[in-house]
Design a protein around this motif. Structure first.
Motif, PDB file in Angstrom:
ATOM      1  N   ALA A  63       0.923  -1.300   0.259  1.00 10.50           N
ATOM      2  CA  ALA A  63       0.056   0.057   0.071  1.00 10.50           C
ATOM      3  C   ALA A  63       1.004   1.097   0.000  1.00 10.50           C
ATOM      4  CB  ALA A  63      -0.929  -0.099   1.149  1.00 10.50           C
ATOM      5  N   ASP A  64       1.702   1.329  -0.921  1.00  9.39           N
ATOM      6  CA  ASP A  64       2.499   2.372  -1.438  1.00  9.39           C
ATOM      7  C   ASP A  64       2.812   2.394  -2.814  1.00  9.39           C
ATOM      8  OD1 ASP A  64       4.314   4.732   0.351  1.00  9.39           O
ATOM      9  OD2 ASP A  64       5.286   4.057  -1.480  1.00  9.39           O
ATOM     10  N   SER A  65       2.658   3.455  -3.552  1.00  5.17           N
ATOM     11  CA  SER A  65       2.704   3.468  -5.036  1.00  5.17           C
ATOM     12  C   SER A  65       4.406   3.011  -5.385  1.00  5.17           C
ATOM     13  CB  SER A  65       2.448   4.667  -5.808  1.00  5.17           C
ATOM     14  OG  SER A  65       3.277   5.585  -5.160  1.00  5.17           O
ATOM     15  N   GLY A  79       2.236  -1.247  -6.431  1.00  6.94           N
ATOM     16  CA  GLY A  79       1.503  -0.412  -5.477  1.00  6.94           C
ATOM     17  C   GLY A  79       0.035  -0.847  -5.484  1.00  6.94           C
ATOM     18  N   ILE A  80      -0.658  -0.827  -4.243  1.00  4.57           N
ATOM     19  CA  ILE A  80      -2.254  -0.963  -4.183  1.00  4.57           C
ATOM     20  C   ILE A  80      -2.709  -0.112  -3.136  1.00  4.57           C
ATOM     21  CG2 ILE A  80      -2.242  -3.454  -4.915  1.00  4.57           C
ATOM     22  CD1 ILE A  80      -2.220  -3.961  -1.850  1.00  4.57           C
TER      23      ILE A  80
END
Lengths: 166, 419
Positions: B122-124, B138-139
């Motif tokens: 959860a980080d691009s 990333g999500i």
């Protein structure tokens, strides 16, 4: 069906201007949504009304993976976002949280700020009530339609008993 | 039709012998990552969804790096939420202040990313681990909550762009210049939804830090991931950090690429991105002389020991210009300690730079170097969007560590060749 007034933006609207990270020291949507779009449109939050529609150019939502961005747009009352294309993570996040998004380069090019637009998310028909023009966005693949129909990813997983099989 | 390296990794994790571009698959995950900003949200979603267990407490990593050490009460509360979640599920790879670093420098350093693995975060900038031949992307926090609960996610198999590197980089030219050049060439959506498959003889001349920087910024041209093949340089790096066995997959010779871009590394010169898009690139000589107020050297893009060595070589026995604030942030504790051992930190402090504990702080306009109205920074970070580092009228110029350090000394946007 959603009907609303259009807020129009250009290409590459990034998640930093949708929800600046300097306000993401909280995970309370009511709080960080107060600054939604503020860096490119100071008046967005004060002018936007429930049901209004954002129309933008290419690569909408580029940048960070922050889900705060589509949540803030939804929290502000925006019913759906139409763009000529979306950045990948924003696209996924929007589907996951149940913010309708439609890709239509023609609609993005022809719809102007303050036009009244009516969107049928199921058929992908976008009608500009102000000008009478009608546009069509590509349909979602069935798998993604299922997630949208279930009301987001979590509901979709739960409705299948915890397994998210294709 | 054969498969690209990215497609092979996805196929393996989907339990399929063959997949095609644009196919939707469900794939098993090797690691799910979150930071303080996204884990707090994911933990709320996890609970609201009624999930009661994580899929594997050893395959989740939580790194408190964005606002940590916390800058205010709100950010402290975010970190508390992440801590509680990590404790509740006995997350073994939980990294808090004193232990943490900027996640994308820390995860490889801790041996949590290896070739052939499928990693979501959860980080691009999770795409960084493509440097090691992993498929990483990333999500958002909802995907992260689902991934943490079930250990799998749906993916659309990306079509590919082949980026063929030839030749060798010249002095003062680095991975950052390569990637800014590529983004300038194809634009910020030039690889939208696609994988960047880095290939070619030129890769042999790119060290592991250059590769991390290049893969890290794949997202800045819209790519789903960017991936390097595994070679001796990868294996040498992994030798010290990864003990488990890993799969060395290679792209099929008849894999399909939508586009091929050839970049002759020997033709590149220091390249910078002017405000307000990473694609707004210029060669340094076209734009040097622009006034600046601050220099930031660090981030998940350029806070590695190699980057600090480059900065130190330039700052050694020199001074940061009078009106410039220079902030240097080693990306992890290990890098920080190594920089102390090598005498780099002493060079920085004697030069008049501020050196900080690891944090994403200034890159996101969070803390530790926020810009005032109308100020301009040179930064080795990855995004120069409007308001990214502070006031909406402030500006960021993205550069390599060499250009950043030279700019700090000369007091304006400057070329390292002009020292």
């Amino acid at each position: 069906m959603y009907t609303g007034k259009v807020f129009k933006y250009g290409d590459n609207v990034d998640t930093d201007v949708i929800t600046p990270a300097r306000y993401l020291n909280t995970s309370d949507p009511a709080e960080y949504s107060k600054h939604c779009m503020g860096d490119i449109d100071t008046y967005f939050v004060s002018k936007v009304e429930k049901g209004d529609i954002i129309v933008a150019g290419a690569n909408f939502g580029c940048g960070s993976s922050r889900e705060h961005a589509p949540i803030a747009i939804k929290t502000c009352g925006v019913s759906c976002v139409i763009a000529s294309s979306f950045a990948r993570i924003f696209y996924r996040n929007s589907i996951n949280i149940g913010l309708p998004i439609l890709e239509s380069p023609e609609a993005a090019e022809n719809i102007k700020a303050d036009d009244m637009v009516c969107v049928d998310v199921t058929t992908g028909e976008i009608k500009n009530i102000t000008t009478g023009q009608v546009f069509h966005s590509a349909a979602f693949p069935p798998f993604i339609s299922e997630i949208i129909k279930a009301g987001g990813l979590i509901n979709s997983i739960k409705s299948k008993g915890g397994e998210n099989e294709l | 039709m054969g498969m690209t390296l990215s497609q092979k990794i996805l196929a393996k994790h989907a339990g399929k012998s063959h997949i095609m571009a644009n196919e939707l698959i469900e794939a098993k995950l090797d690691l799910v990552l979150g930071n303080d900003v996204t884990t707090a949200m994911a933990s709320t979603i996890f609970d609201e969804a009624g999930f009661t267990n994580v899929f594997d407490s050893n395959k989740i990593a939580i790194v408190l790096d964005h606002y940590a050490p916390c800058k205010d009460i709100n950010s402290a509360e975010l970190c508390v939420k992440s801590r509680l979640f990590a404790k509740r599920f006995s997350i073994s790879n939980f990294f808090d202040v004193g232990d943490m670093g900027i996640e994308h420098a820390l995860i490889p350093e801790k041996g949590l990313a290896a070739p052939g693995e499928l990693i979501v975060g959860a980080d691009s900038h999770t795409c960084t681990y493509g440097a090691l031949g992993a498929f990483s992307t990333g999500i958002g926090s909802t995907d992260a909550a689902a991934a943490i609960a079930q250990g799998s996610l749906w993916f659309k198999v990306p079509p590919a762009i082949k980026v063929n590197f030839q030749g060798k980089l010249n002095n003062h030219v680095s991975g950052k210049d390569v990637m800014l050049h590529l983004i300038g060439l194809i634009g910020v959506d030039g690889a939208l939804y696609k994988s960047l498959e880095f290939v070619g003889d030129g890769i042999k001349a790119l060290n592991i830090a250059d590769r991390f920087t290049i893969a890290n910024m794949a997202i800045e041209c819209g790519a789903k991931n960017g991936i390097f093949p595994i070679d001796d340089i990868t294996k040498e790096y992994l030798h010290d950090v990864v003990e488990r066995e890993y799969d060395i997959l290679v792209a099929d010779s008849d894999a399909e690429y939508e586009q091929e871009i050839v970049i002759d590394l020997s033709q590149l010169s220091p390249t910078v991105a002017l405000p307000h898009l990473p694609s707004n690139t210029k060669k340094i000589d076209e734009v040097k002389g622009l006034s600046i107020d601050q220099v930031v050297i660090g981030s998940c893009t350029n806070g590695r020991i190699e980057d600090l060595r480059v900065a130190a070589a330039i700052l050694k026995e020199r001074k940061v210009a009078h009106d410039i604030r220079c902030i240097i942030i080693p990306a992890t504790q290990k890098i920080y300690l190594q920089a102390i051992k090598e005498g780099l930190i002493e060079i920085f402090i004697k030069a008049g730079a501020a050196v900080s504990t690891p944090t994403c702080g200034p890159c996101i306009g969070g803390h530790m170097g926020v810009l005032a109205k109308g100020e301009r920074a040179v930064a080795t970070t990855n995004r120069n969007f409007v308001g990214r580092m502070g006031d909406v009228t402030s500006e960021i110029i993205l550069t390599s560590p060499a250009v950043a350090a030279a700019s700090a000394v000369i007091g304006e946007l400057a070329s390292p060749f002009d020292l």
